[in-house]
Structures are given as C-alpha cells and as structure tokens.
Design a protein around this motif. Structure first.
Motif, PDB file in Angstrom:
ATOM      1  N   LYS A 119     -34.420  38.213  -4.972  1.00 26.62           N
ATOM      2  CA  LYS A 119     -35.810  37.910  -5.295  1.00 26.62           C
ATOM      3  C   LYS A 119     -36.244  36.505  -4.918  1.00 26.62           C
ATOM      4  CE  LYS A 119     -36.013  41.234  -9.100  1.00 26.62           C
ATOM      5  NZ  LYS A 119     -36.265  41.441 -10.551  1.00 26.62           N
ATOM      6  N   PHE A 120     -35.316  35.649  -4.476  1.00 23.73           N
ATOM      7  CA  PHE A 120     -35.673  34.275  -4.163  1.00 23.73           C
ATOM      8  C   PHE A 120     -36.161  34.147  -2.720  1.00 23.73           C
ATOM      9  CE2 PHE A 120     -32.901  33.912  -7.809  1.00 23.73           C
ATOM     10  CZ  PHE A 120     -33.451  32.871  -8.539  1.00 23.73           C
ATOM     11  N   ASP A 121     -37.007  33.150  -2.484  1.00 22.87           N
ATOM     12  CA  ASP A 121     -37.563  32.918  -1.146  1.00 22.87           C
ATOM     13  C   ASP A 121     -36.483  32.531  -0.143  1.00 22.87           C
ATOM     14  OD1 ASP A 121     -39.958  33.292  -2.398  1.00 22.87           O
ATOM     15  OD2 ASP A 121     -40.853  31.393  -1.768  1.00 22.87           O
ATOM     16  N   ALA A 122     -36.814  32.669   1.132  1.00 29.73           N
ATOM     17  CA  ALA A 122     -35.931  32.195   2.194  1.00 29.73           C
ATOM     18  C   ALA A 122     -35.713  30.698   2.038  1.00 29.73           C
ATOM     19  CB  ALA A 122     -36.535  32.500   3.559  1.00 29.73           C
ATOM     20  N   GLY A 123     -34.452  30.284   2.044  1.00 29.60           N
ATOM     21  CA  GLY A 123     -34.128  28.872   1.953  1.00 29.60           C
ATOM     22  C   GLY A 123     -34.190  28.293   0.554  1.00 29.60           C
ATOM     23  N   GLU A 124     -34.669  29.057  -0.423  1.00 32.21           N
ATOM     24  CA  GLU A 124     -34.820  28.531  -1.776  1.00 32.21           C
ATOM     25  C   GLU A 124     -33.455  28.323  -2.437  1.00 32.21           C
ATOM     26  OE1 GLU A 124     -37.161  29.676  -5.968  1.00 32.21           O
ATOM     27  OE2 GLU A 124     -37.347  30.955  -4.188  1.00 32.21           O
ATOM     28  N   LYS A 125     -33.283  27.186  -3.095  1.00 26.90           N
ATOM     29  CA  LYS A 125     -32.060  26.903  -3.823  1.00 26.90           C
ATOM     30  C   LYS A 125     -31.957  27.846  -5.023  1.00 26.90           C
ATOM     31  CE  LYS A 125     -30.607  23.207  -1.516  1.00 26.90           C
ATOM     32  NZ  LYS A 125     -29.306  23.109  -0.835  1.00 26.90           N
ATOM     33  N   VAL A 126     -30.772  28.369  -5.238  1.00 25.37           N
ATOM     34  CA  VAL A 126     -30.534  29.299  -6.333  1.00 25.37           C
ATOM     35  C   VAL A 126     -29.463  28.706  -7.243  1.00 25.37           C
ATOM     36  CG1 VAL A 126     -29.873  31.643  -6.977  1.00 25.37           C
ATOM     37  CG2 VAL A 126     -31.099  31.247  -4.823  1.00 25.37           C
ATOM     38  N   LYS A 127     -29.731  28.652  -8.523  1.00 29.82           N
ATOM     39  CA  LYS A 127     -28.791  28.074  -9.477  1.00 29.82           C
ATOM     40  C   LYS A 127     -27.783  29.114  -9.966  1.00 29.82           C
ATOM     41  CE  LYS A 127     -32.076  24.649 -11.300  1.00 29.82           C
ATOM     42  NZ  LYS A 127     -32.769  24.159 -12.527  1.00 29.82           N
ATOM     43  N   ASP A 128     -26.616  28.622 -10.404  1.00 29.60           N
ATOM     44  CA  ASP A 128     -25.664  29.498 -11.082  1.00 29.60           C
ATOM     45  C   ASP A 128     -26.335  30.078 -12.327  1.00 29.60           C
ATOM     46  OD1 ASP A 128     -23.900  28.651  -9.163  1.00 29.60           O
ATOM     47  OD2 ASP A 128     -22.686  27.416 -10.508  1.00 29.60           O
ATOM     48  N   ASP A 129     -25.894  31.263 -12.704  1.00 32.31           N
ATOM     49  CA  ASP A 129     -26.563  31.939 -13.817  1.00 32.31           C
ATOM     50  C   ASP A 129     -25.577  32.908 -14.456  1.00 32.31           C
ATOM     51  OD1 ASP A 129     -28.565  32.696 -15.556  1.00 32.31           O
ATOM     52  OD2 ASP A 129     -29.972  33.334 -14.001  1.00 32.31           O
ATOM     53  N   VAL A 130     -26.063  33.667 -15.426  1.00 30.71           N
ATOM     54  CA  VAL A 130     -25.308  34.748 -16.046  1.00 30.71           C
ATOM     55  C   VAL A 130     -26.143  36.010 -15.926  1.00 30.71           C
ATOM     56  CG1 VAL A 130     -24.343  35.656 -18.191  1.00 30.71           C
ATOM     57  CG2 VAL A 130     -24.117  33.217 -17.655  1.00 30.71           C
ATOM     58  N   ASP A 131     -25.537  37.096 -15.452  1.00 28.71           N
ATOM     59  CA  ASP A 131     -26.263  38.355 -15.307  1.00 28.71           C
ATOM     60  C   ASP A 131     -26.525  38.948 -16.687  1.00 28.71           C
ATOM     61  OD1 ASP A 131     -27.379  40.560 -13.845  1.00 28.71           O
ATOM     62  OD2 ASP A 131     -25.573  41.699 -14.334  1.00 28.71           O
ATOM     63  N   THR A 132     -27.789  39.151 -16.992  1.00 26.47           N
ATOM     64  CA  THR A 132     -28.158  39.615 -18.332  1.00 26.47           C
ATOM     65  C   THR A 132     -27.639  41.025 -18.621  1.00 26.47           C
ATOM     66  OG1 THR A 132     -30.292  40.374 -17.458  1.00 26.47           O
ATOM     67  CG2 THR A 132     -30.223  38.179 -18.452  1.00 26.47           C
ATOM     68  N   LYS A 133     -27.495  41.839 -17.597  1.00 35.74           N
ATOM     69  CA  LYS A 133     -27.062  43.222 -17.805  1.00 35.74           C
ATOM     70  C   LYS A 133     -25.573  43.316 -18.097  1.00 35.74           C
ATOM     71  CE  LYS A 133     -26.988  47.807 -15.669  1.00 35.74           C
ATOM     72  NZ  LYS A 133     -27.359  48.626 -14.492  1.00 35.74           N
ATOM     73  N   THR A 134     -24.760  42.575 -17.334  1.00 31.69           N
ATOM     74  CA  THR A 134     -23.305  42.716 -17.424  1.00 31.69           C
ATOM     75  C   THR A 134     -22.625  41.556 -18.134  1.00 31.69           C
ATOM     76  OG1 THR A 134     -22.968  41.621 -15.290  1.00 31.69           O
ATOM     77  CG2 THR A 134     -23.299  44.016 -15.266  1.00 31.69           C
ATOM     78  N   GLY A 135     -23.328  40.436 -18.254  1.00 29.19           N
ATOM     79  CA  GLY A 135     -22.721  39.251 -18.831  1.00 29.19           C
ATOM     80  C   GLY A 135     -21.813  38.500 -17.884  1.00 29.19           C
ATOM     81  N   LEU A 136     -21.762  38.918 -16.630  1.00 26.53           N
ATOM     82  CA  LEU A 136     -20.900  38.270 -15.644  1.00 26.53           C
ATOM     83  C   LEU A 136     -21.509  36.951 -15.176  1.00 26.53           C
ATOM     84  CD1 LEU A 136     -19.934  41.341 -13.438  1.00 26.53           C
ATOM     85  CD2 LEU A 136     -18.389  40.059 -14.942  1.00 26.53           C
ATOM     86  N   ALA A 137     -20.643  36.001 -14.888  1.00 22.00           N
ATOM     87  CA  ALA A 137     -21.093  34.743 -14.307  1.00 22.00           C
ATOM     88  C   ALA A 137     -21.567  34.984 -12.878  1.00 22.00           C
ATOM     89  CB  ALA A 137     -19.954  33.729 -14.313  1.00 22.00           C
ATOM     90  N   LEU A 138     -22.738  34.435 -12.550  1.00 22.53           N
ATOM     91  CA  LEU A 138     -23.274  34.507 -11.190  1.00 22.53           C
ATOM     92  C   LEU A 138     -23.127  33.134 -10.555  1.00 22.53           C
ATOM     93  CD1 LEU A 138     -26.594  36.521 -11.780  1.00 22.53           C
ATOM     94  CD2 LEU A 138     -24.362  37.407 -11.053  1.00 22.53           C
ATOM     95  N   ILE A 139     -22.305  33.067  -9.517  1.00 21.23           N
ATOM     96  CA  ILE A 139     -22.066  31.820  -8.806  1.00 21.23           C
ATOM     97  C   ILE A 139     -22.902  31.830  -7.531  1.00 21.23           C
ATOM     98  CG2 ILE A 139     -20.342  30.295  -7.786  1.00 21.23           C
ATOM     99  CD1 ILE A 139     -19.965  30.854 -10.794  1.00 21.23           C
ATOM    100  N   SER A 140     -23.848  30.909  -7.428  1.00 23.61           N
ATOM    101  CA  SER A 140     -24.725  30.863  -6.267  1.00 23.61           C
ATOM    102  C   SER A 140     -24.005  30.248  -5.070  1.00 23.61           C
ATOM    103  CB  SER A 140     -25.976  30.042  -6.581  1.00 23.61           C
ATOM    104  OG  SER A 140     -26.743  29.850  -5.397  1.00 23.61           O
TER     105      SER A 140
END
Length: 423
Positions: A119-140
């Motif tokens: 869902k992020f724009d081309a070139g847009e910086k994406v931060k690390d996060d946690v997936d709300t559905k699974t609880g898994l760590a999201l590493i950008s």
C-alpha cells in the motif's frame, strides 16, 4: 504437525532424487517439475505457481525457524484457474496464513518496497511494524536497511522468498532478492525461492546496465527487460558471482509447473499500487523510463503507465489532457492538480519490446526541453548516460535500439544457462 507427516515419504523421495542429481551447480538446488522442461508443455493444464506446490517445500521448512520475504502477492491459489484477471473473483490464501496453519515456525516477515500489504508509494520509506492479523514482526527492507542484518537473521534457520516480479530491471523486487541472497550467504542461512511467472518473459530488450550506474534500481549488468522468472534470475545471481565478495547462497528454487516463456499470464493481484492491470504491466518497461523525467506516466490517475503527459508538452499537438491527483499508491504525483497534455494509451495493443516512441515523442514536443530531464533519476532508470545523450542528439528509435544489441546478445548467452522453462 500431523499434517506434515504426510510429506515424509515425499521428502524421502526428494532426498533420493537429490542424491542422484550430481550435476547441479554447487550451492544451488532446483527441484524438478513432474514433467521435465524439455518436454513440450501441455497447454490444457493450468499454470501452477511454486507456492501451490506445497509438497515440494513444506518438508524443507519442518523443524526450522523461518523468515519469509513476502508481500500481498505471496499467495496460494484455491481454484484451478490462476489466469483469472479479477482479483476479487479468485480464491487464495496468503502464504503466511497457510504456513502458520501448518504450524511452520515463522519468526518474522521481511517486506520489500510498498510494504507487506503493498500500500505504500513508490520509493516511500516503510517502517518496521507488527502484523495485526498474525502478530508477526514485519521487518522493512525499504526503510532503515534494504538488506537483512545479521541481528535480524540471528533467530532464523531458513529464508523463504515469494514475491511476484514483472521482469523489469528497475522494478526493485529483484534488488531485494539479491540483497536477501547476499545476507543469507554471509550468515550461512539457506534460502528457498518460490517461483512465479514473469508476465514480460517473452523477450529481452533495452539498454544494459553499466557498472558505474548501478543502484537499487539496477544492481547488475543486465538489459532493462531480462526475460527470466525470479527463480531463474536467482540462479543466475548465485552462479555468476554477483553476490558481495562473489559469495554463493545455499539456494533452492521451487519451479513453476505447466509454464513456458511464451505463456500468457494475467496477474490476479496487482504487484504494486501503480500496476493495476495487464496493459500497465506490458507498457511499464517503456513508460517506466518517464519515472526518471519530469513527465507524468499516469500516477495520480486510475490509468497508471497507460498514459503520459506534462504541462510543458505542446498542447497544440495533443488532443488528450488530464489532471493528476493524489490517490492510492501516489500521494504526491508529478504535476499534482495541473493540466497535463499528452497521450492516452489505454487501448494500445500489447507489445513485446521496449518502445522509445513515447519518450521520443514527448521530448520532441516539450516546449522547454530542459524540463524533461530535470530529475537525476533518468540515468539510474536507463542504466546508462548514453540514452539521454542519444535522445538529445536527435537519434531515431532504430539507431538507439541498434546500440543496445551487443549488450543484449552478451546477456542472452549468459541467460541461456539458467533458463528452467522452454522459450
């Protein structure tokens, strides 16, 4: 884990098969199709993506701590027709959900440009996060680092890579693949690549990347369109010594079934926000060159990479005009809120080449030619300074494309060694 016990016999057969295959390149495994690729493909059988071939890779994940490189395209299809063009009319389960249901120990998910949900724009910086559905760590891998760090991999025994590519050098998923493979090689972690069709696999074309211009928009000396699946390309990266310090990853490619390089494949899920349909993907190699110019290529409209225009193109020569506005995947489109004059290509027939006709047309009709190449990104997209110089010098499309041929021929000789599917 009772479900996985079903695959024990499959795993034993795989081990026996591997023992018999002594001619695989060191550091690389390719699990074969039921029908060898030398045998003509039965076009009646539906194309099967590697993610659907669970019996081939689930045994390799059992008992491992797994890191998955994935986004919204990383799915297992539920119906037999994977060529459906409407993503709302095709059943699928996300790979992550499927693996978790099978009790695979997923430690984290690594996400490429545009993020895990795309869902992020081309070139847009994406931060690390946690997936709300699974609880898994999201590493950008499109934020503070683009290559997994040793600390991010310290609790991982195996990396599984599954992302839909479109076969264009400046589409950054192959750069992410290369950097993930480097990290795996450096940390002695095996990597499995689940192959998917390349919708632009029918041809090789465009200028070849020059080493002095490599970047995240092109890390290796390949043509703009390279005509390989992401699995084939991973094998090339590994065997040609393109990883850092000429290292080699412990690579396994799970291939497609019932696909060849001439197969038509409509992507049921858009691979990134601004590639909404088959035509946009088909024209992307050509219109994507506008990304390195001050000309809008449809971002900020619902016809991304199916039109182009700018306020400084001569409106006397164009009957088509449009106004880019912020929308999904394009928060800040070029010439936001300003009338752009240009061409509508939404009814243009599919092509099998990198066409320069629209870039040359726009340059010739620019009322201020200095504005065309105002940005610094054109050389990174083209992979060479020569293309801009040739355009500014007034060379024809035929003359420019003739200058690409030697590089294309050299690449094709290398490419031929790594093709897993008939051409």
């Amino acid at each position: 884990m009772g479900f996985l016990s079903m695959f024990k016999s499959t795993f034993l057969l795989w081990v026996l098969w591997m023992s018999a295959c002594g001619n695989q390149p060191k550091g690389q495994t390719v699990l074969n199709e039921t029908v060898p690729s030398a045998v003509p493909i039965d076009s009646v059988k539906p194309i099967t993506v590697a993610a659907n071939r669970t019996a081939e890779y689930l045994p390799l994940l059992e008992g491992k701590r797994v890191g998955v490189v994935a986004n919204q395209t990383s799915v297992i299809f539920k119906n037999i027709n994977e060529n459906a063009s409407d993503e709302n009319n095709i059943g699928y389960t996300h790979l992550i959900d499927s693996l978790l249901a099978l009790q695979i120990d997923i430690k984290k998910v690594f996400a490429p440009e545009h993020g895990f949900r795309g869902k992020f724009d081309a070139g847009e910086k994406v931060k690390d996060d946690v997936d709300t559905k699974t609880g898994l760590a999201l590493i950008s891998l499109h934020g503070k680092n683009r290559k997994p760090t040793a600390s991010q991999l310290q609790d991982v025994d195996m990396v599984l890579f599954d992302i839909q590519d479109v076969g264009v050098r400046f589409y950054t998923y192959i750069a992410t693949l290369q950097l993930v493979m480097e990290a795996c090689a450096e940390n002695n972690i095996p990597i499995i690549v689940l192959d998917r069709p390349n919708p632009n696999a029918r041809y090789v074309d465009g200028p070849t990347m020059e080493p002095e211009h490599t970047s995240f928009l092109g890390m290796t000396e390949i043509p703009l369109v390279y005509g390989m699946t992401i699995g084939e390309y991973a094998t090339m990266i590994n065997e040609e010594g393109w990883l850092s310090e000429k290292g080699k990853a412990d690579l396994t490619v799970i291939p497609l079934a019932h696909w060849d390089h001439k197969s038509h494949y409509s992507l049921p899920i858009r691979p990134s926000p601004n590639l909404p349909n088959d035509l946009a993907i088909n024209l992307y190699p050509s219109l994507g060159l506008f990304e390195g110019t001050d000309i809008n290529a449809g971002r900020g409209t619902e016809f991304q990479f199916q039109r182009y225009g700018a306020p400084f193109l001569n409106k006397e020569n164009y009957v088509f005009e449009y106004i880019p506005k912020p929308n999904f995947g394009s928060k800040y489109p070029k010439h936001d809120g300003v009338v752009c004059y240009g061409k509508d290509l939404s009814e243009f027939p599919a092509i099998s080449e990198v066409s320069l006709q629209w870039l040359l047309d726009a340059y010739r009709n620019a009322t201020d030619k200095k504005r065309v190449f105002l940005t610094e990104g054109f050389t990174k997209h083209a992979g060479t300074e020569k293309l801009q110089q040739q355009i500014e010098a007034g060379l024809s499309e035929a003359e420019i494309k003739a200058s690409w041929q030697a590089g294309i021929d050299r690449f094709k000789q290398i490419r031929e060694k790594y093709l897993l599917y008939p051409e």
